[in-house]
Design a protein around this motif. Structure first.
Motif, mmCIF file in Angstrom:
data_model
loop_
_atom_site.group_PDB
_atom_site.id
_atom_site.type_symbol
_atom_site.label_atom_id
_atom_site.label_comp_id
_atom_site.label_asym_id
_atom_site.label_seq_id
_atom_site.Cartn_x
_atom_site.Cartn_y
_atom_site.Cartn_z
ATOM 1 N N GLY A 140 0.893 1.985 29.011
ATOM 2 C CA GLY A 140 0.104 3.189 28.786
ATOM 3 C C GLY A 140 -0.403 3.235 27.359
ATOM 4 N N ASN A 141 -0.554 4.438 26.805
ATOM 5 C CA ASN A 141 -1.016 4.602 25.426
ATOM 6 C C ASN A 141 0.167 4.530 24.464
ATOM 7 O OD1 ASN A 141 -3.675 4.904 26.193
ATOM 8 N ND2 ASN A 141 -3.547 7.132 26.313
ATOM 9 N N VAL A 142 0.063 3.666 23.464
ATOM 10 C CA VAL A 142 1.128 3.465 22.481
ATOM 11 C C VAL A 142 0.546 3.729 21.088
ATOM 12 C CG1 VAL A 142 2.809 1.844 21.538
ATOM 13 C CG2 VAL A 142 2.170 1.713 23.955
ATOM 14 N N ASP A 143 1.198 4.573 20.316
ATOM 15 C CA ASP A 143 0.727 4.858 18.952
ATOM 16 C C ASP A 143 0.862 3.626 18.070
ATOM 17 O OD1 ASP A 143 0.049 7.479 19.489
ATOM 18 O OD2 ASP A 143 2.021 8.254 18.946
ATOM 19 N N GLU A 144 -0.131 3.415 17.222
ATOM 20 C CA GLU A 144 -0.129 2.294 16.283
ATOM 21 C C GLU A 144 1.127 2.329 15.417
ATOM 22 O OE1 GLU A 144 -3.022 0.410 12.782
ATOM 23 O OE2 GLU A 144 -3.356 2.436 13.557
ATOM 24 N N GLY A 145 1.785 1.175 15.284
ATOM 25 C CA GLY A 145 2.968 1.073 14.446
ATOM 26 C C GLY A 145 4.276 1.355 15.160
ATOM 27 N N PRO A 233 -5.124 3.998 17.641
ATOM 28 C CA PRO A 233 -5.117 3.955 16.170
ATOM 29 C C PRO A 233 -4.600 5.261 15.571
ATOM 30 C CG PRO A 233 -7.348 4.265 16.992
ATOM 31 C CD PRO A 233 -6.492 3.970 18.195
ATOM 32 N N GLU A 234 -3.897 5.140 14.451
ATOM 33 C CA GLU A 234 -3.434 6.333 13.730
ATOM 34 C C GLU A 234 -4.601 7.011 13.026
ATOM 35 O OE1 GLU A 234 -0.433 7.624 10.080
ATOM 36 O OE2 GLU A 234 -0.406 5.578 10.850
ATOM 37 N N ARG A 260 -10.174 11.053 10.754
ATOM 38 C CA ARG A 260 -9.010 11.850 11.164
ATOM 39 C C ARG A 260 -7.763 10.988 11.215
ATOM 40 N NH1 ARG A 260 -12.991 14.063 14.645
ATOM 41 N NH2 ARG A 260 -13.219 16.331 14.470
ATOM 42 N N GLY A 261 -6.614 11.630 10.970
ATOM 43 C CA GLY A 261 -5.335 10.950 11.084
ATOM 44 C C GLY A 261 -4.323 11.832 11.778
ATOM 45 N N LYS A 262 -3.299 11.222 12.363
ATOM 46 C CA LYS A 262 -2.257 12.006 13.018
ATOM 47 C C LYS A 262 -1.316 12.639 12.000
ATOM 48 C CE LYS A 262 -2.446 9.398 17.302
ATOM 49 N NZ LYS A 262 -1.696 8.645 18.338
ATOM 50 N N ASN A 263 -1.354 12.123 10.753
ATOM 51 C CA ASN A 263 -0.568 12.667 9.640
ATOM 52 C C ASN A 263 -1.479 12.738 8.417
ATOM 53 O OD1 ASN A 263 2.289 12.627 10.854
ATOM 54 N ND2 ASN A 263 1.610 10.514 11.180
ATOM 55 N N PRO A 264 -1.151 13.599 7.440
ATOM 56 C CA PRO A 264 -1.964 13.655 6.221
ATOM 57 C C PRO A 264 -2.043 12.284 5.527
ATOM 58 C CG PRO A 264 -0.489 15.534 6.332
ATOM 59 C CD PRO A 264 -0.082 14.604 7.437
ATOM 60 N N PHE A 265 -3.198 11.994 4.968
ATOM 61 C CA PHE A 265 -3.408 10.698 4.310
ATOM 62 C C PHE A 265 -4.441 10.837 3.212
ATOM 63 C CE2 PHE A 265 -6.562 11.018 7.611
ATOM 64 C CZ PHE A 265 -7.718 10.482 7.055
ATOM 65 N N ARG A 266 -4.471 9.840 2.328
ATOM 66 C CA ARG A 266 -5.479 9.736 1.285
ATOM 67 C C ARG A 266 -6.333 8.498 1.537
ATOM 68 N NH1 ARG A 266 -3.553 8.102 -3.056
ATOM 69 N NH2 ARG A 266 -5.368 8.648 -4.343
ATOM 70 N N ILE A 267 -7.618 8.594 1.217
ATOM 71 C CA ILE A 267 -8.499 7.426 1.281
ATOM 72 C C ILE A 267 -8.402 6.711 -0.061
ATOM 73 C CG2 ILE A 267 -10.888 6.637 1.466
ATOM 74 C CD1 ILE A 267 -11.418 8.988 3.340
ATOM 75 N N VAL A 268 -7.951 5.453 -0.032
ATOM 76 C CA VAL A 268 -7.711 4.718 -1.273
ATOM 77 C C VAL A 268 -8.817 3.708 -1.587
ATOM 78 C CG1 VAL A 268 -5.224 5.030 -1.127
ATOM 79 C CG2 VAL A 268 -6.272 3.024 -0.061
ATOM 80 N N ASP A 269 -9.575 3.298 -0.583
ATOM 81 C CA ASP A 269 -10.617 2.297 -0.860
ATOM 82 C C ASP A 269 -11.599 2.257 0.310
ATOM 83 O OD1 ASP A 269 -12.046 0.397 -2.198
ATOM 84 O OD2 ASP A 269 -10.653 -1.257 -1.821
ATOM 85 N N ASP A 313 -3.682 5.376 2.496
ATOM 86 C CA ASP A 313 -2.373 5.109 1.907
ATOM 87 C C ASP A 313 -1.262 5.057 2.951
ATOM 88 O OD1 ASP A 313 -2.362 7.760 2.618
ATOM 89 O OD2 ASP A 313 -1.515 8.502 0.735
ATOM 90 N N ARG A 314 -1.631 5.058 4.233
ATOM 91 C CA ARG A 314 -0.628 4.928 5.282
ATOM 92 C C ARG A 314 -0.116 3.485 5.332
ATOM 93 N NH1 ARG A 314 2.139 8.795 6.882
ATOM 94 N NH2 ARG A 314 2.352 7.916 8.984
ATOM 95 N N GLY A 315 0.972 3.246 6.073
ATOM 96 C CA GLY A 315 1.603 1.929 6.110
ATOM 97 C C GLY A 315 0.640 0.807 6.424
#
Length: 360
Positions: A140-145, A233-234, A260-269, A313-315
């Motif tokens: 089925g659907n599996v979250d990235e990571g 994708p996250e 969009r992200g499932k958790n807060p994130f920063r755009i680094v590049d 900045d996510r994993g």
């Protein structure tokens, strides 16, 4: 009387050959016209997708598909095929009702503007003594990571000496564990655990593992088990394809995309190989970002198609990719008048035009 019969036979044969030749253009769109399912277990999900690619300038329409045998059902994915687009005829082996050797002919019908029929064939052996439950590994659907596991049971009805000697797969993202549950007169059972590793790339997972047994018949020793799922994708981006349209040299155009992200994130590049693009980002850590994209072409003209990768900045620097397309106008030339539709010719070989040429 004999003369009339021979003339009738000659006429029928001639019509058949002309029809066959006229429909060669349709056959060319199929990646193959026959598939062998091999030896499969009873209850297993056994599916093959015949790929159809529209090689022609005209849009093609699949109107129907029918099967000659109840052992195989057939469906259509994408009935309308534009130039270079793909469609699929999905053949599903009915392993829950049938056992033994079976085969079917699938007749695919194309409608207006160019009618044709193409026949493809499937065949295989359904073992009645080996049963997979459930019939496939469906993640089925599996979250990235994240990792995911599925367990199924393999039951065999027959001699006590029957064994599964190995389980193989060519996919490094899958791990398999085999456990024997019971062994008695007339029945052997195993548990088969299949694990999807957490480092699988985003997208669809479609593969198979092979259960290898000690069957005396060589052709029955390898039994396929299908694996499918989808890694979500996250980080996502909307739209994934940004169309800027016509742009004059020296002019600029700005658009925004949503990340969009499932958790807060920063755009680094942001990676982009074209210096004509600039990007405006927000430094805050949050689950939704608006990214401004400005395109200012200089002297180059023509079509522009550029991939852009947004890293966070996510994993593992997870991010998203979009494609930007535009057309830089040549100001020194007048806009060409679009040619009208060419008139249809009488023969099929003149009507059906290969993209970039004419079908023979």
């Amino acid at each position: 009387m004999i003369r009339i019969f021979l003339m009738s036979l000659l006429f029928t044969s001639s019509c058949f050959i002309n029809q066959l030749t006229a429909q060669d253009w349709a056959v060319k769109m199929f990646n193959k016209c026959e598939h062998n399912f091999g030896t499969v277990a009873r209850g297993s999900d056994t599916v093959y997708r015949f790929e159809i690619t529209n090689l022609y300038k005209q849009t093609m329409h699949i109107t129907a598909v029918r099967s000659s045998c109840g052992c195989t059902s057939a469906t259509i994915e994408n009935k309308t095929i534009k130039t270079h687009e793909k469609a699929y005829i999905v053949a599903k082996f009915n392993t829950r009702t049938f056992t033994g050797f079976h085969g079917a002919t699938l007749t695919v019908s194309f409608g207006a503007p160019y009618r044709a029929e193409v026949q493809v064939r499937v065949h295989g052996e359904i073992r009645g003594d080996v049963v997979f439950s459930p019939g496939a590994v469906v993640f089925g659907n599996v979250d990235e990571g994240f990792a995911e596991e599925q367990t199924l049971t393999v039951n065999y009805a027959g001699p006590k000496s029957w064994r599964i000697v190995d389980v193989t797969n060519d996919n490094d993202n899958l791990e398999v564990e085999l456990e024997e549950l019971s062994r008695s007169i007339g029945k052997v059972s195993y548990n088969l655990l299949v694990r999807l590793k957490p480092n699988v790339k985003v997208g669809y997972v479609k593969d198979q593992i092979t259960v290898i047994t000690n069957d005396p018949r060589k052709e029955s020793r390898r039994i396929p088990l299908f694996v499918e799922g989808r890694v979500i994708p996250e980080i996502t981006i909307t739209p994934e394809t940004l169309v800027l349209g016509d742009v004059a040299p020296g002019a600029s155009i700005t658009r925004k995309v949503v990340v969009r992200g499932k958790n807060p994130f920063r755009i680094v590049d942001i990676n982009c190989e074209d210096d004509c693009f600039t990007f405006a980002t927000q430094e805050d850590s949050k689950s939704l970002h608006l990214v401004g994209i400005t395109f200012r072409p200089e002297e180059k003209t023509g079509a522009v198609r550029v991939p852009v990768q947004i890293l966070t900045d996510r994993g593992n620097s997870r991010g998203a990719t979009l494609t930007i397309s535009a057309k830089v106008l040549d100001s020194s030339k007048p806009t060409p008048v679009q040619e009208g539709d060419s008139r249809q010719a009488g023969g099929i070989s003149e009507n059906v035009q290969v993209a970039g040429g004419t079908s023979n």
